[in-house]
Design a protein around this motif. Sequence first.
Motif, PDB file in Angstrom:
ATOM      1  N   HIS A 195       0.711  -1.143   0.020  1.00 53.84           N
ATOM      2  CA  HIS A 195      -0.035   0.026  -0.162  1.00 53.84           C
ATOM      3  C   HIS A 195       0.835   1.326   0.018  1.00 53.84           C
ATOM      4  O   HIS A 195       0.756   2.196  -0.854  1.00 53.84           O
ATOM      5  N   GLU A 212      -1.533   4.457  -9.329  1.00 56.86           N
ATOM      6  CA  GLU A 212      -3.136   4.472  -9.328  1.00 56.86           C
ATOM      7  C   GLU A 212      -3.736   3.792 -10.474  1.00 56.86           C
ATOM      8  O   GLU A 212      -2.892   4.093 -11.637  1.00 56.86           O
ATOM      9  N   PRO A 213      -4.729   3.314 -10.526  1.00 54.55           N
ATOM     10  CA  PRO A 213      -5.690   3.126  -9.304  1.00 54.55           C
ATOM     11  C   PRO A 213      -5.370   1.664  -8.817  1.00 54.55           C
ATOM     12  O   PRO A 213      -6.434   1.139  -8.125  1.00 54.55           O
ATOM     13  N   GLY A 214      -4.361   1.333  -8.649  1.00 57.67           N
ATOM     14  CA  GLY A 214      -3.962   0.224  -8.005  1.00 57.67           C
ATOM     15  C   GLY A 214      -4.413  -1.238  -8.835  1.00 57.67           C
ATOM     16  O   GLY A 214      -4.764  -1.094 -10.162  1.00 57.67           O
ATOM     17  N   PRO A 227      -7.123  -4.085 -10.245  1.00 63.87           N
ATOM     18  CA  PRO A 227      -8.524  -3.966 -10.512  1.00 63.87           C
ATOM     19  C   PRO A 227      -9.188  -4.965  -9.856  1.00 63.87           C
ATOM     20  O   PRO A 227      -8.715  -5.804  -8.741  1.00 63.87           O
ATOM     21  N   GLY A 239      -8.014  -1.993  -5.255  1.00 61.26           N
ATOM     22  CA  GLY A 239      -7.243  -0.725  -5.665  1.00 61.26           C
ATOM     23  C   GLY A 239      -6.433  -0.335  -4.578  1.00 61.26           C
ATOM     24  O   GLY A 239      -5.365   0.496  -4.653  1.00 61.26           O
ATOM     25  N   TRP A 240      -6.606  -0.774  -3.301  1.00 61.70           N
ATOM     26  CA  TRP A 240      -5.814  -0.652  -2.128  1.00 61.70           C
ATOM     27  C   TRP A 240      -4.446  -1.142  -2.447  1.00 61.70           C
ATOM     28  O   TRP A 240      -3.144  -0.652  -1.955  1.00 61.70           O
ATOM     29  N   LYS A 261      -1.406  -1.218  -4.386  1.00 59.11           N
ATOM     30  CA  LYS A 261      -1.008  -0.167  -5.484  1.00 59.11           C
ATOM     31  C   LYS A 261       0.536  -0.745  -6.069  1.00 59.11           C
ATOM     32  O   LYS A 261       0.990  -0.146  -7.028  1.00 59.11           O
ATOM     33  N   TYR A 265      -2.270  -3.013 -17.718  1.00 57.39           N
ATOM     34  CA  TYR A 265      -1.401  -3.332 -16.648  1.00 57.39           C
ATOM     35  C   TYR A 265       0.233  -3.334 -17.020  1.00 57.39           C
ATOM     36  O   TYR A 265       1.239  -3.172 -16.494  1.00 57.39           O
TER      37      TYR A 265
END
Length: 520
Positions: A263, A439-441, A443, A447-448, A450, A485
């Motif tokens: 994170h 961001e946005p981490g 899918p 998303g937390w 990262k 990604y």
Amino acid sequence: MGATDGAKRLTREAAPTILKLPVLPISYGDAEHFLSALEGRVVPASWRGGLAITYHAGGTDAAKAHIVVKSDWSLKTLYDVVAVMKGSEHPDQWVLRGNHHDGWVFGASDPLSGHVAMMAEAKAIGQLVKSGWRPKRTLVYLSWDGEEPMLLGSTEWAETHAAELKKKALVYINTDGNARGFLRVEGSHSLESYVAKVATDVVDPQTGVSVDARRRAHAMTASGSAGANERAKEVGKIAADPSKDYPLDALGSGSDYSSFLQHLGIASLNVGYGGEGSGGGVYHSAYDTWEHHSKFVDPGFAYAGALAKTTGRLVLRMSEADLPVQRYGDFANTVATYLDEVKKLADKKREEQTAQARMFAANAFKLSDDPTLSSGLPTPLKAVPYFNFAPIENAVVRLKASAKAYDAALAAKGAALPAATKGKLVELAGRTEQALLMEPGLPGGRGWYKNMIYAPGRLTGYGAKTLPGVREAIEDERWTDVDTYAAMIGKALTAYADRLDEGVALINGPSASAKAPGAR
Ligand SMILES: [Zn+2]
């Protein structure tokens, strides 16, 4: 945002991470009633457990059960214990060291066997301080609450102090349950050589050789045993080559390093001994007691001592080193192997789909099926397109070059640099891993998470998935995510390489960079 006193709270209904199906572990005694009531087909051999029943699936209405799950949804206060010793030279550079203190029941092995090692380490540092010594950097010792329910104590603390941690933290060193046996370390690959050096300096309590020599011997023999997997064979080869450092494994989840690494992008390690204690069967149960641990898992607490000596050295070297302990070539080479793996994974998926499509075309599933006991048709696999891995490939080439330049410059000129530049380099090395956050981490409601290189698998529990955005998209047939990604991973690795170049410029000094403007 940490779940502090005044924090805004979601209702249970609005929280997307709380699943709608209740999940409840039950004892084998209860499970046996349910399983033996099933009357459908006998399940395939790999589905069968160890109970003295014939395992069936499905069946009639007779096997219907009505289950009531009562959950305690009340809020509880967690208590993290945080001990800070200010650094004398670089108070704003922090070395974080943690272990959880909560357990499911008595928790002798998990977590206290690791926790006592951390306490011993802190006590030894306290004695050093009484003798007049001070650490150069700030040491932060963290005893976490609420790890077992969901890494809660560490997560809320890391979220609450996110901004400050991103500025100041150099590393997070985690331990958890510990046992007799071999040193096992997972973590950020830029720290591989630093861990390897520490491992050669700690003596194994049973054999008198270094814990590095012992784990190498173990990896060598294990790689030759029947049933050794590809990774074990590879590690065995590396372990047999004294010119190579013993490799780190990637971190998944299951202990308190998750928030820091995945994170906040703080380089992290998870350290422990194990493999020889007989801890099997008591994990997370009422049988994980002091009696059991001291008799079977780590008799004489010899490996609690070994752990304290290992992590204590890791903490002190990070706090006292004048120059960065990182070696970035290890990270670059490891990421290159991950890239190879995901490319091979895509090829394998494509071959599987092609083979299956051929079988469908030949009506093979239907014709080979037992007409009296049909298994039905398999789900057709999606056709696998060719993906664009170029953003990662290009970034890996760039990363390797930047890492090589950094490692070489640091080795050649590091020692002679002015103290202020050395301090800046260490600070930069602490922040470098944060380049891996995007961001946005990940899918799918994750998303937390990262970090574009390291994550726990969506379905693997504790197990790691490297290059997770791409690897899991291939596994789950989410083709557009693969390209999305791959581009994000490319960006993250390029940003990482940029920071290494920043480091090279610092090492070479203003005169050198003036000679080669814009050199990258
Ligand atoms: Zn634990």
